[in-house]
Scaffold this motif. Structure first.
Motif, PDB file in Angstrom:
ATOM      1  N   TYR A 165       0.824  -1.207   0.000  1.00  0.00           N
ATOM      2  CA  TYR A 165       0.000   0.000   0.000  1.00  0.00           C
ATOM      3  C   TYR A 165       0.862   1.262   0.000  1.00  0.00           C
ATOM      4  O   TYR A 165       0.596   2.220  -0.748  1.00  0.00           O
ATOM      5  CB  TYR A 165      -0.921  -0.019   1.222  1.00  0.00           C
ATOM      6  CG  TYR A 165      -1.798   1.210   1.339  1.00  0.00           C
ATOM      7  CD1 TYR A 165      -2.854   1.429   0.451  1.00  0.00           C
ATOM      8  CD2 TYR A 165      -1.569   2.163   2.329  1.00  0.00           C
ATOM      9  CE1 TYR A 165      -3.650   2.554   0.558  1.00  0.00           C
ATOM     10  CE2 TYR A 165      -2.357   3.284   2.446  1.00  0.00           C
ATOM     11  CZ  TYR A 165      -3.406   3.471   1.555  1.00  0.00           C
ATOM     12  OH  TYR A 165      -4.190   4.589   1.651  1.00  0.00           O
ATOM     13  N   LEU A 166       1.911   1.266   0.814  1.00  0.00           N
ATOM     14  CA  LEU A 166       2.801   2.428   0.863  1.00  0.00           C
ATOM     15  C   LEU A 166       3.537   2.613  -0.466  1.00  0.00           C
ATOM     16  O   LEU A 166       3.741   3.747  -0.928  1.00  0.00           O
ATOM     17  CB  LEU A 166       3.803   2.277   2.007  1.00  0.00           C
ATOM     18  CG  LEU A 166       3.205   2.311   3.434  1.00  0.00           C
ATOM     19  CD1 LEU A 166       4.287   2.017   4.466  1.00  0.00           C
ATOM     20  CD2 LEU A 166       2.535   3.656   3.709  1.00  0.00           C
ATOM     21  N   ALA A 167       3.935   1.524  -1.099  1.00  0.00           N
ATOM     22  CA  ALA A 167       4.608   1.607  -2.395  1.00  0.00           C
ATOM     23  C   ALA A 167       3.676   2.190  -3.460  1.00  0.00           C
ATOM     24  O   ALA A 167       4.097   2.997  -4.297  1.00  0.00           O
ATOM     25  CB  ALA A 167       5.103   0.227  -2.814  1.00  0.00           C
ATOM     26  N   LYS A 168       2.404   1.822  -3.411  1.00  0.00           N
ATOM     27  CA  LYS A 168       1.453   2.362  -4.375  1.00  0.00           C
ATOM     28  C   LYS A 168       1.242   3.857  -4.165  1.00  0.00           C
ATOM     29  O   LYS A 168       1.188   4.630  -5.131  1.00  0.00           O
ATOM     30  CB  LYS A 168       0.114   1.625  -4.255  1.00  0.00           C
ATOM     31  CG  LYS A 168      -0.934   2.104  -5.247  1.00  0.00           C
ATOM     32  CD  LYS A 168      -2.245   1.377  -5.077  1.00  0.00           C
ATOM     33  CE  LYS A 168      -3.283   1.908  -6.057  1.00  0.00           C
ATOM     34  NZ  LYS A 168      -4.601   1.240  -5.896  1.00  0.00           N
ATOM     35  N   ALA A 208       3.359   5.975  -2.898  1.00  0.00           N
ATOM     36  CA  ALA A 208       4.565   6.674  -3.345  1.00  0.00           C
ATOM     37  C   ALA A 208       4.606   6.788  -4.859  1.00  0.00           C
ATOM     38  O   ALA A 208       4.980   7.839  -5.411  1.00  0.00           O
ATOM     39  CB  ALA A 208       5.802   5.929  -2.827  1.00  0.00           C
ATOM     40  N   ALA A 209       4.192   5.730  -5.554  1.00  0.00           N
ATOM     41  CA  ALA A 209       4.181   5.768  -7.022  1.00  0.00           C
ATOM     42  C   ALA A 209       3.168   6.786  -7.538  1.00  0.00           C
ATOM     43  O   ALA A 209       3.421   7.504  -8.507  1.00  0.00           O
ATOM     44  CB  ALA A 209       3.869   4.383  -7.569  1.00  0.00           C
ATOM     45  N   GLU A 210       1.999   6.876  -6.886  1.00  0.00           N
ATOM     46  CA  GLU A 210       0.985   7.848  -7.301  1.00  0.00           C
ATOM     47  C   GLU A 210       1.460   9.274  -7.080  1.00  0.00           C
ATOM     48  O   GLU A 210       1.148  10.172  -7.875  1.00  0.00           O
ATOM     49  CB  GLU A 210      -0.323   7.584  -6.544  1.00  0.00           C
ATOM     50  CG  GLU A 210      -1.026   6.300  -6.973  1.00  0.00           C
ATOM     51  CD  GLU A 210      -2.272   6.037  -6.151  1.00  0.00           C
ATOM     52  OE1 GLU A 210      -2.474   6.750  -5.133  1.00  0.00           O
ATOM     53  OE2 GLU A 210      -3.043   5.128  -6.516  1.00  0.00           O
ATOM     54  N   LYS A 211       2.209   9.528  -6.004  1.00  0.00           N
ATOM     55  CA  LYS A 211       2.728  10.871  -5.758  1.00  0.00           C
ATOM     56  C   LYS A 211       3.752  11.270  -6.820  1.00  0.00           C
ATOM     57  O   LYS A 211       3.808  12.425  -7.258  1.00  0.00           O
ATOM     58  CB  LYS A 211       3.361  10.946  -4.369  1.00  0.00           C
ATOM     59  CG  LYS A 211       2.349  10.921  -3.230  1.00  0.00           C
ATOM     60  CD  LYS A 211       3.042  11.011  -1.884  1.00  0.00           C
ATOM     61  CE  LYS A 211       2.031  11.000  -0.741  1.00  0.00           C
ATOM     62  NZ  LYS A 211       2.705  11.063   0.584  1.00  0.00           N
ATOM     63  N   GLU A 212       4.559  10.312  -7.253  1.00  0.00           N
ATOM     64  CA  GLU A 212       5.552  10.603  -8.293  1.00  0.00           C
ATOM     65  C   GLU A 212       4.887  10.941  -9.613  1.00  0.00           C
ATOM     66  O   GLU A 212       5.368  11.768 -10.384  1.00  0.00           O
ATOM     67  CB  GLU A 212       6.493   9.411  -8.458  1.00  0.00           C
ATOM     68  CG  GLU A 212       7.429   9.209  -7.277  1.00  0.00           C
ATOM     69  CD  GLU A 212       8.353   8.021  -7.483  1.00  0.00           C
ATOM     70  OE1 GLU A 212       8.241   7.368  -8.549  1.00  0.00           O
ATOM     71  OE2 GLU A 212       9.178   7.744  -6.595  1.00  0.00           O
ATOM     72  N   GLU A 213       3.764  10.276  -9.900  1.00  0.00           N
ATOM     73  CA  GLU A 213       3.037  10.575 -11.144  1.00  0.00           C
ATOM     74  C   GLU A 213       2.430  11.964 -11.106  1.00  0.00           C
ATOM     75  O   GLU A 213       2.303  12.629 -12.112  1.00  0.00           O
ATOM     76  CB  GLU A 213       1.939   9.521 -11.363  1.00  0.00           C
ATOM     77  CG  GLU A 213       2.490   8.137 -11.665  1.00  0.00           C
ATOM     78  CD  GLU A 213       1.386   7.120 -11.831  1.00  0.00           C
ATOM     79  OE1 GLU A 213       0.203   7.494 -11.653  1.00  0.00           O
ATOM     80  OE2 GLU A 213       1.674   5.943 -12.134  1.00  0.00           O
TER      81      GLU A 213
END
Length: 531
Positions: free
Chosen positions: A521-524, A526-531
């Motif tokens: 969940y935390l990895a997802k 973080a990926a959404e914030k980068e996008e």
């Protein structure tokens, strides 16, 4: 009176046109054509032969793991889902071609019976001048011409739409694979249930038939005693009624058990008439599976691995791609074209040439559609999310229900074991009393029926216990198929199932931990914030 040539040509043209229309209409009218009996019978023979070819020969007694292997290899429902996945993959390959430019080759031949001669006049004011009595005609084309071209056209908007459609089809292919997983889990669960029912049927039918014969013989003896008036009528009738009750119970048992083996054969892809033995009939193994998992771990595992939930996530992606393609339709359409052309007319200076073009097409009303499309897309995304949540809730409920059923099945099996133990000891006492001639035939038959029913209840309770254990595995979405199962032989697949279910029965299940879910969940995020 002579007919004017122009009139003759006109009539000929009309007649030819009428014939052409009549031919086209006749060709477009299709009447239903029923299959003949020979066609139906020939197809039935062909299907029968194909089914016979698929039967793997039975060379030894079939245990549960071989039953699983045969189900995976030869079950028709599993094969159908596998073919649907293959078809979906083929459709994906076809849809990818839609992103390429259209490349077309054209050729044509045109003929007319006279030249396309034409005249031109000057334009005076707002009207053309009179043609005059002796106009000067000119010709710019032959009576027969041959044309050809090779050209490519590419619509940028169509490319974008085709790209999203290809991505949607890729997700549909993945959905078909998840549905294949679900079918495999379901039919293996059905096989587990059918196998233990068939084992019970094989073992108990061998005891039911002699007991039915014994009951009918005792019933006939009682009828003769009644006719000889060696016993009071009421006592004889009561005795006969008790025997008939026992017979009815035995007949009901036999009727329920008889189709069990045929049902198992169908699941394994065998002809129901095929003769085969079951390994657990002579040497039953009433091993109780272990399940050392708490309900929270079971829930997490189900939410991660259930095919329905993975399918719901793919469906969310399909909806997002549909939303993107809907917005893409609001943009202008840019069309690019290029080609090589040829015209065989003698009146052209250049009979072959190259061409290129760019075109833009935009529906200005799309500007006013933007708000409604945005609103509709938000509703679609919300509906898809609600559907995923509904499936998640259903999955959690199934896990809890399966866990409760498994606990109750364990209690029922323990009770059935105690009941069978008491029934066997009572039967031993009755047999001892029968030897001493202290009990009658009716008491012996009744206790034999009770002992048989107790054994059946034990078998049914064990089958329910195994079935409940299988339901827990299915509710958690555990995939029973080993890697590379498609290339395995029947015995290799059976050994793989034996090893896998042996570990699962001892509680060795790859469950999903709370730490794994939180890390994902935390990895997802973080990926959404980068996008």
């Amino acid at each position: 009176m002579a007919v004017h040539p122009v009139f003759t040509k006109t009539m000929f043209a009309k007649t030819a046109l009428a014939l052409l229309v009549a031919t086209a209409v006749a060709g477009c009218s299709v009447s239903p054509s029923r299959l003949s009996d020979n066609d139906v019978m020939a197809n039935a023979v062909e299907n029968q032969a194909l089914l016979a070819e698929d039967f793997a020969p039975v060379t030894q007694a079939i245990d549960l793991n071989e039953a699983f292997a045969r189900t995976i290899k030869h079950n028709r429902d599993a094969r159908l889902k596998a073919f649907e996945a293959v078809v979906s993959q083929g459709q994906l390959a076809v849809d990818q071609f839609d992103m390429l430019p259209d490349l077309a080759a054209r050729a044509g031949y045109a003929y007319r019976n006279n030249y396309a001669a034409s005249a031109s006049v000057s334009f005076v004011g707002d009207e053309p001048a009179a043609l005059g009595s002796n106009p000067s005609y000119s010709v710019s084309s032959d009576k027969s011409t041959f044309t050809g071209s090779v050209g490519a056209t590419w619509d940028v908007l169509d490319f974008g739409l085709s790209y999203f459609r290809a991505k949607q089809q890729a997700d549909r292919f993945l959905i078909s694979k998840e549905r294949e997983r679900k079918v495999v889990q379901t039919i293996m669960q059905q096989t587990r249930n059918a196998y233990y029912r068939a084992v019970s049927a094989e073992r108990l039918l061998a005891k039911i038939d002699p007991l039915i014969i014994q009951s009918r013989s005792a019933l006939a003896d009682s009828a003769r005693i009644e006719q000889m008036r060696a016993q009071s009528p009421m006592e004889a009738l009561t005795y006969q009624r008790a025997l008939l009750e026992s017979l009815r119970t035995l007949q009901d048992l036999r009727k329920d058990l008889m189709p069990a083996k045929a049902e198992l054969a169908t699941l394994m892809g065998l002809n129901p008439a095929e003769s085969f033995e079951l390994a657990d009939v002579r040497t039953p193994d009433f091993q109780v599976p272990e399940l050392d998992l708490d309900i929270n771990t079971m829930e997490r595992t189900a939410l991660v691995r259930r095919p329905e939930l993975i399918e719901a996530q793919y469906q969310e992606r399909i909806t997002k791609e549909e939303v993107s393609s809907a917005f893409l339709t609001l943009f202008p359409s840019l069309s690019l074209s290029a080609g090589l052309n040829y015209d065989g007319s003698d009146y052209l200076r250049n009979n072959d040439w190259a061409s290129a073009g760019v075109g833009v097409n935009w529906n200005l009303m799309n500007v006013f559609r933007y708000g409604k499309i945005d609103q509709l897309n938000n509703l679609k995304m919300a509906a898809t999310k609600q559907q995923a949540l509904a499936v998640s809730m259903a999955v959690i409920s199934q896990v809890h229900i399966a866990n409760i059923e498994y606990a109750e099945a364990q209690n029922s099996y323990d009770l059935a074991l105690n009941y069978l133990d008491v029934a066997d000891r009572i039967q031993d006492q009755i047999q001892s009393s029968r030897t001493a001639q202290n009990v009658g035939e009716l008491t012996v038959i009744s206790e034999q029926v009770n002992a048989l029913l107790a054994e059946l209840r034990r078998d049914v309770a064990y089958a329910d216990l195994q079935n409940s254990f299988g339901k827990i595995l299915v509710s958690m979405g555990l995939d029973p198929l080993p890697n590379g199962f498609g290339g395995m032989k029947l015995d290799e697949l059976a050994n793989a199932f034996d090893s896998m279910f042996g570990r699962w029965s001892q509680g060795d299940i790859e469950a999903v931990s709370e730490e794994q879910m939180q890390a994902a969940y935390l990895a997802k995020q973080a990926a959404e914030k980068e996008e």
